[in-house]
Design a protein around this motif. Sequence first.
Motif, PDB file in Angstrom:
ATOM      1  N   ASP A  82       0.813  -1.185   0.048  1.00 40.45           N
ATOM      2  CA  ASP A  82       0.130   0.131   0.144  1.00 40.45           C
ATOM      3  C   ASP A  82       0.961   1.292  -0.076  1.00 40.45           C
ATOM      4  OD1 ASP A  82      -2.592  -1.445   0.025  1.00 40.45           O
ATOM      5  OD2 ASP A  82      -2.440  -1.583   2.369  1.00 40.45           O
ATOM      6  N   ILE A  83       1.894   1.437   0.703  1.00 42.41           N
ATOM      7  CA  ILE A  83       2.753   2.335   0.868  1.00 42.41           C
ATOM      8  C   ILE A  83       3.721   2.648  -0.425  1.00 42.41           C
ATOM      9  CG2 ILE A  83       4.877   3.449   2.118  1.00 42.41           C
ATOM     10  CD1 ILE A  83       2.382   3.094   3.778  1.00 42.41           C
ATOM     11  N   VAL A  84       4.040   1.492  -1.292  1.00 44.40           N
ATOM     12  CA  VAL A  84       4.680   1.722  -2.335  1.00 44.40           C
ATOM     13  C   VAL A  84       3.586   2.322  -3.476  1.00 44.40           C
ATOM     14  CG1 VAL A  84       5.779   0.157  -4.391  1.00 44.40           C
ATOM     15  CG2 VAL A  84       6.175  -0.275  -1.851  1.00 44.40           C
ATOM     16  N   GLN A  85       2.474   1.830  -3.166  1.00 45.63           N
ATOM     17  CA  GLN A  85       1.281   2.275  -4.239  1.00 45.63           C
ATOM     18  C   GLN A  85       1.263   3.750  -4.166  1.00 45.63           C
ATOM     19  OE1 GLN A  85      -2.672   0.790  -3.407  1.00 45.63           O
ATOM     20  NE2 GLN A  85      -3.306   0.964  -5.474  1.00 45.63           N
ATOM     21  N   ILE A  86       1.096   4.121  -2.827  1.00 51.35           N
ATOM     22  CA  ILE A  86       0.974   5.688  -2.557  1.00 51.35           C
ATOM     23  C   ILE A  86       2.049   6.282  -3.203  1.00 51.35           C
ATOM     24  CG2 ILE A  86       0.502   7.369  -0.646  1.00 51.35           C
ATOM     25  CD1 ILE A  86      -0.974   5.286   0.691  1.00 51.35           C
ATOM     26  N   SER A  87       3.354   5.788  -2.873  1.00 55.68           N
ATOM     27  CA  SER A  87       4.511   6.631  -2.987  1.00 55.68           C
ATOM     28  C   SER A  87       4.809   7.090  -4.629  1.00 55.68           C
ATOM     29  CB  SER A  87       5.756   5.792  -2.683  1.00 55.68           C
ATOM     30  OG  SER A  87       6.074   4.643  -3.373  1.00 55.68           O
ATOM     31  N   SER A  88       4.236   6.095  -5.393  1.00 52.30           N
ATOM     32  CA  SER A  88       4.278   6.304  -6.846  1.00 52.30           C
ATOM     33  C   SER A  88       3.196   6.895  -7.677  1.00 52.30           C
ATOM     34  CB  SER A  88       4.701   4.980  -7.362  1.00 52.30           C
ATOM     35  OG  SER A  88       3.576   4.074  -7.471  1.00 52.30           O
ATOM     36  N   ALA A  89       2.263   7.366  -6.841  1.00 50.55           N
ATOM     37  CA  ALA A  89       1.038   8.020  -7.387  1.00 50.55           C
ATOM     38  C   ALA A  89       1.507   9.263  -7.947  1.00 50.55           C
ATOM     39  CB  ALA A  89      -0.031   8.068  -6.261  1.00 50.55           C
ATOM     40  N   ASP A  90       0.470   9.561  -9.055  1.00 49.43           N
ATOM     41  CA  ASP A  90       0.600  11.026  -9.656  1.00 49.43           C
ATOM     42  C   ASP A  90      -0.381  11.893  -9.139  1.00 49.43           C
ATOM     43  OD1 ASP A  90       2.395  10.577 -12.243  1.00 49.43           O
ATOM     44  OD2 ASP A  90       1.224   8.971 -12.368  1.00 49.43           O
ATOM     45  N   ILE A  91      -1.477  11.258  -8.622  1.00 47.02           N
ATOM     46  CA  ILE A  91      -2.617  11.943  -7.976  1.00 47.02           C
ATOM     47  C   ILE A  91      -2.892  11.086  -6.706  1.00 47.02           C
ATOM     48  CG2 ILE A  91      -5.004  13.113  -7.800  1.00 47.02           C
ATOM     49  CD1 ILE A  91      -4.530  13.372 -10.925  1.00 47.02           C
TER      50      ILE A  91
END
Length: 320
Positions: A82-91
Motif C-alpha cells: 500500500d505504501i509503495v502504491q501511494i509513493s508512486s502515485a501521480d494523484i
Amino acid sequence: MSIKLNKKILAGALAGILLFPTFISCKAKKRDFSDKIKIVSTTFPPYDWAASVIGTSDSRTINSLVVKNGLDLHNFQPSTADIVQISSADIFVFVGGESDQWVYDALKNVTNPNIKIINLMDLIRKERQLFLEDCEEDTDEVEFDEHIWLSLRNAKICVQAISDALCEKVPLSAEEFKKNTTDYLEEIDALDASFNSVVKTSAHNTLIFCDRFPFRYLTEDYGLNYVAAFDGCSAETEASFETIVKLSNSLNESGLNAVLVLENNDKKIAKTVIANAKKPTCDTFTLDSLQSTSLRDAFNGKTYIGTMRENLGTIKKALE
C-alpha cells in the motif's frame, strides 16, 4: 486446500480486472504502465468519483483503491504494498480525518516529486469556513467530522477538485473529463433536490439511530434532527442503560415507526430499544455509510450515487 487456492486465484484476477480494466488481454505478458497517470484513493467514495470523471474511454489513467478489501477505514493499517502504491502515485486522494493518520507517515516515502496530493477534509474545511465568514459567524468553534462524503454538497466540492487535478495531469483528456464532471455533478444536484423534497414532505423530521452516527453532515444539509447511541464513529459498541432509555423515549415521543443502524450492525441495540419502547411493530432499517465498500462491491456495480440514492429511500421510509 484446492478451495483456498481457487479463492486466491479468483481474488487476484478480480483485483487485476478492477485496477487495470483497459488492459485486459488473452496474452499472458507483462504490461508496462509507466506512461499512465496513476490516481490512488484511500477510500471508495473518492475512488468512485475519480472513476466517474475518467469515464470508460480514457486509456491514459489508472484508478486504484487502497482500502479495497471491505475493511472499515477506522481499522485499516497499510501494508508495504500500500505504501509503495501511494509513493508512486501521480494523484493521491485521502480523507484527512482521524482514521487517516497513517497517511502522513506514508507520504514521507513519496518517490514522485510531482505528485498532486488532495486532502478532502482540507477542501471542505476551507469551503465551510468561507461560508461561515460570509455569514459573519464565528469559525473558531466549528468542529469538522471526517465523514465528509455523506454530504452530497461536500461531494460536489471533492469531485471538482479531483477533476481539476486529472485535467492538469492528463491535458489530452481534459475535455472528456470536464464533460463527465458536468454530467456527474448534475446527477448529484438532482439527488440533492430529491433529498430536499423527501425531507420537506415527510411526516417526521427526526432519525433515531441505534448505532454510531457518521451522518452529521447529511442531517445538517437537510435540517433533520437525530438521536444516536454514539457520537460520530465512536469505538463504543455497548450502549449504557441511560442510552437505551434516551433512545426508547425518543422513539415513543417522535411517533416514528422505524429506527436506523449502519451496515454490518448486529441490531442488538435496536432490538433492545424497540422492546423497551414497547413498539413491537417498529422496523429497523440500514443506512450504508460507504465506510467498508470493497473493490468486489464496485465490480458488482456499487457506486457512490447509487448508494446515496438507496439511503434516500431508506430515510424516506424511516420518516413516515
